[in-house]
Design a protein around this motif. Structure first.
Motif, PDB file in Angstrom:
ATOM      1  N   ASP A 215       0.982  -0.937  -0.122  1.00 21.92           N
ATOM      2  CA  ASP A 215      -0.144   0.431  -0.055  1.00 21.92           C
ATOM      3  C   ASP A 215       0.837   0.778   0.561  1.00 21.92           C
ATOM      4  OD1 ASP A 215      -2.426  -1.171   0.290  1.00 21.92           O
ATOM      5  OD2 ASP A 215      -1.908  -1.896   2.483  1.00 21.92           O
ATOM      6  N   ASN A 217       0.834   5.513   0.165  1.00 19.06           N
ATOM      7  CA  ASN A 217      -0.068   6.214   0.268  1.00 19.06           C
ATOM      8  C   ASN A 217       0.857   7.633  -0.045  1.00 19.06           C
ATOM      9  OD1 ASN A 217      -2.076   5.293   2.312  1.00 19.06           O
ATOM     10  ND2 ASN A 217      -0.312   5.386   3.784  1.00 19.06           N
ATOM     11  N   ILE A 510      -0.411  -0.933  -4.260  1.00 18.28           N
ATOM     12  CA  ILE A 510      -2.227  -0.127  -4.281  1.00 18.28           C
ATOM     13  C   ILE A 510      -1.878   1.389  -4.344  1.00 18.28           C
ATOM     14  CG2 ILE A 510      -4.352  -0.676  -3.040  1.00 18.28           C
ATOM     15  CD1 ILE A 510      -2.800  -3.344  -4.821  1.00 18.28           C
ATOM     16  N   ARG A 512      -4.594   3.889  -3.650  1.00 20.92           N
ATOM     17  CA  ARG A 512      -5.931   4.427  -4.748  1.00 20.92           C
ATOM     18  C   ARG A 512      -6.722   3.033  -4.785  1.00 20.92           C
ATOM     19  NH1 ARG A 512      -5.090  10.445  -6.339  1.00 20.92           N
ATOM     20  NH2 ARG A 512      -4.121  11.551  -4.714  1.00 20.92           N
ATOM     21  N   ASN A 513      -6.943   2.594  -4.024  1.00 22.63           N
ATOM     22  CA  ASN A 513      -8.053   0.700  -4.442  1.00 22.63           C
ATOM     23  C   ASN A 513      -7.450   0.308  -6.038  1.00 22.63           C
ATOM     24  OD1 ASN A 513      -8.864   1.125  -1.785  1.00 22.63           O
ATOM     25  ND2 ASN A 513     -10.315   2.218  -2.207  1.00 22.63           N
ATOM     26  N   ARG A 514      -6.864   0.732  -6.545  1.00 24.66           N
ATOM     27  CA  ARG A 514      -5.892   0.180  -7.952  1.00 24.66           C
ATOM     28  C   ARG A 514      -4.360   0.132  -7.996  1.00 24.66           C
ATOM     29  NH1 ARG A 514      -6.715   3.648 -13.639  1.00 24.66           N
ATOM     30  NH2 ARG A 514      -6.141   1.971 -14.689  1.00 24.66           N
ATOM     31  N   GLU A 515      -4.278  -1.224  -8.671  1.00 21.82           N
ATOM     32  CA  GLU A 515      -2.985  -1.477  -8.917  1.00 21.82           C
ATOM     33  C   GLU A 515      -1.286  -1.189  -9.906  1.00 21.82           C
ATOM     34  OE1 GLU A 515      -2.322  -5.623  -8.771  1.00 21.82           O
ATOM     35  OE2 GLU A 515      -3.866  -6.493  -7.309  1.00 21.82           O
ATOM     36  N   LYS A 543      -7.893  -2.463 -16.152  1.00 18.54           N
ATOM     37  CA  LYS A 543      -8.855  -3.657 -15.691  1.00 18.54           C
ATOM     38  C   LYS A 543      -9.112  -4.136 -16.795  1.00 18.54           C
ATOM     39  CE  LYS A 543     -10.233   0.973 -12.247  1.00 18.54           C
ATOM     40  NZ  LYS A 543     -11.190   1.517 -12.701  1.00 18.54           N
TER      41      LYS A 543
END
Length: 544
Positions: A215, A217, A510, A512-515, A543
């Protein structure tokens, strides 16, 4: 690197080009110290031939190179009447009786090394060269996924340079070119461990499986230009080999007009197709025939040679069309399967009571080579032919040596060598003692024998069926390309974030919730060490 009054920005590269950017990217392959091959030595050429024969069934990794036959250039000297190649590098003859005491006399002809036109010209295995390049840059090869493949590990480099220097057998590429072409061709990723000075070569889909997720940030996001021209990869682009103009490639990758408009007919076996050709030899030229059998799937045409109609395999190396919106080629591969010339060899009888037998051979063609010239010595040359004689030392000191960098060419030709092969008998002549079979150090790129003999019988160069056609782009797509997630390289993202000790540039991030995967990171070095923040450039995983 960008410089300021109080700090220095360091750019770290990741992704597929990590190895290329960090070390030796601009070094020329042909100028690296990759070592030398040690030639076979012995008490005369027959003793050397015996030693060569003993090694012909040894392949990688037991051997680093092989004395596989080749011919120099597709328009080589050929006897047009009988279709016999007159000059072969690393030549072997097929005498009925060879006089090598350690090899039993049998009714099978065996190959005897008599390289009158070349001397010994080592053909190095690709995996060996990859390891030597890594070593030359100060690293060790920890793992190479190609070596796990029973067929691809036997790929070797087809060339015609009369040298023992491995570097001089390679194209005129930089280290960066070399690894980028490897990565593009087999969708590989090169992973470097700077701490241990080690390198791992993985399929991209494997690297994703073993990559940790982190993750991240982010603090801020910055605008980056979208590059729609950068959207094609082997997974979603049209891929083709960058072939030269050899006649062999003309048939193994036919033009799109013929591929689209020719009539087609399907058969479940080659024998079924052969029966049709034999029954109606003059009524078969308007079709492309597809044979889809358990052992092989190939395409053929009826092919006329003089008054004879036979079968010719075609279009094995057709482009891979993964982009349904275009017929244009997006990606051209510089690492290519070698072209071949089909010929035959006649056994040499040791007495008038013996019969000569002719056997079909296929010989790979070196695109880049030194001319094949008849030796003046009585017997095959065994010394390194790259002998330089300086006539004036003063002139040599004051002049710049001509390295002839262009000599290596722009492509790397490969073929498969996995030991001696049974040659198919073409015909017999006369009467008497018959040589029924012969073995020969024969290379290949396709599992089905590339020139169907007069008998038109199925003859496979190796077992394994589908896997044996490992140069076909549809096979590579099925086995490798299709297993990799598609990365959207048209839309790079630029984020600032706070560095921590867990940050690993090879991770999947990861955000903002995207790889995302990381292209590069800019760290700031201040007077008292690394700065607290960094800028990162990331590509999103597409996606589904």
């Amino acid at each position: 690197m960008g410089f300021g009054d109080s700090n220095v920005k360091i750019q770290l590269a990741s992704g597929k080009s990590e190895f290329n950017f960090l070390i030796g990217s601009d070094k020329k392959l042909r100028k690296l110290d990759l070592g030398m091959a040690f030639p076979y030595l012995g008490a005369g050429w027959l003793d050397i031939a015996r030693k060569v024969y003993e090694d012909l069934n040894k392949t990688y990794p037991e051997r680093d190179w092989v004395l596989a036959p080749y011919t120099a250039g597709y328009d080589t000297s050929i006897n047009e009447e009988s279709k016999v190649i007159l000059r072969i590098g690393n030549n072997f003859t097929l005498p009925n009786h060879h006089g090598m005491s350690s090899i039993p006399e049998t009714s099978q002809a065996i190959p005897v090394f008599e390289p009158y036109y070349s001397g010994q010209v080592p053909q190095p295995f690709l995996c060996f060269i990859i390891r030597k390049v890594v070593n030359a840059l100060g690293y060790i090869m920890e793992y190479n996924v190609i070596e796990d493949d029973p067929i691809r590990k036997q790929y070797y480099i087809v060339h015609g340079f009369r040298t023992y220097d491995f570097a001089k057998m390679l194209p005129n590429w930089t280290v960066k070119d070399f690894f980028e072409q490897l990565e593009l061709w087999l969708d590989l990723v090169t992973v470097v461990d700077e701490k241990n000075k080690s390198v791992r070569l993985l399929y991209t889909y494997q690297a994703s499986e073993f990559t940790e997720k982190q993750d991240l940030n982010v603090i801020d996001q910055f605008d980056v230009d979208i590059d729609q021209s950068n959207d094609k990869r082997v997974q979603n682009g049209n891929v083709s080999y960058d072939f030269s103009e050899d006649d062999y490639y003309l048939y193994m990758r036919i033009n799109s007009f013929t591929r689209t408009n020719a009539k087609r007919m399907n058969f479940s076996s080659l024998s079924e197709l052969i029966a049709r050709i034999n029954a109606n030899p003059a009524d078969n030229f308007e079709y492309i025939y597809t044979v889809d059998s358990p052992s092989d799937k190939s395409e053929f045409i009826a092919f006329k040679i003089g008054s004879t109609v036979t079968l010719k395999k075609i279009d094995s190396f057709k482009p891979l069309m993964n982009n349904p919106e275009s017929d244009d080629i997006d990606i051209e591969l510089k690492i290519v399967p070698a072209s071949f010339i089909s010929t035959w060899i006649q056994t040499a009888p040791s007495s008038v009571s013996e019969v000569t037998s002719d056997f079909w051979l296929q010989i790979p063609v070196a695109e880049n080579y030194d001319e094949l010239v008849k030796s003046d010595v009585s017997g095959p040359p065994t010394e390194n032919p790259e002998v330089i004689e300086i006539k004036n030392v003063q002139d040599s000191i004051e002049s710049e040596p001509d390295d002839n960098e262009d000599k290596g060419g722009s492509r790397l030709r490969l073929a498969i060598y996995d030991g001696l092969k049974n040659a198919t008998r073409k015909r017999l002549g006369g009467s008497g003692v018959i040589i029924h079979s012969a073995i020969y150090p024969m290379a290949y790129t396709e599992s089905l024998y590339e020139d169907l003999p007069d008998s038109k019988e199925e003859h496979y160069m190796s077992t394994g069926g589908h896997l044996s056609n490992s140069f076909r782009l549809d096979v590579i797509n099925e086995e490798i390309y299709s297993k990799t997630e598609i990365i959207d390289t048209t839309e790079p993202y630029k984020f600032s974030f706070e560095l921590n000790d867990r940050f690993n540039i090879q991770s999947t991030f990861i955000i903002r919730n995207r790889e995302f995967i990381c292209l590069k990171v800019e760290k700031t070095i201040q007077i008292d060490g690394f700065g607290k923040y960094a800028l990162g450039y990331f590509y999103p995983k597409r996606k589904e």
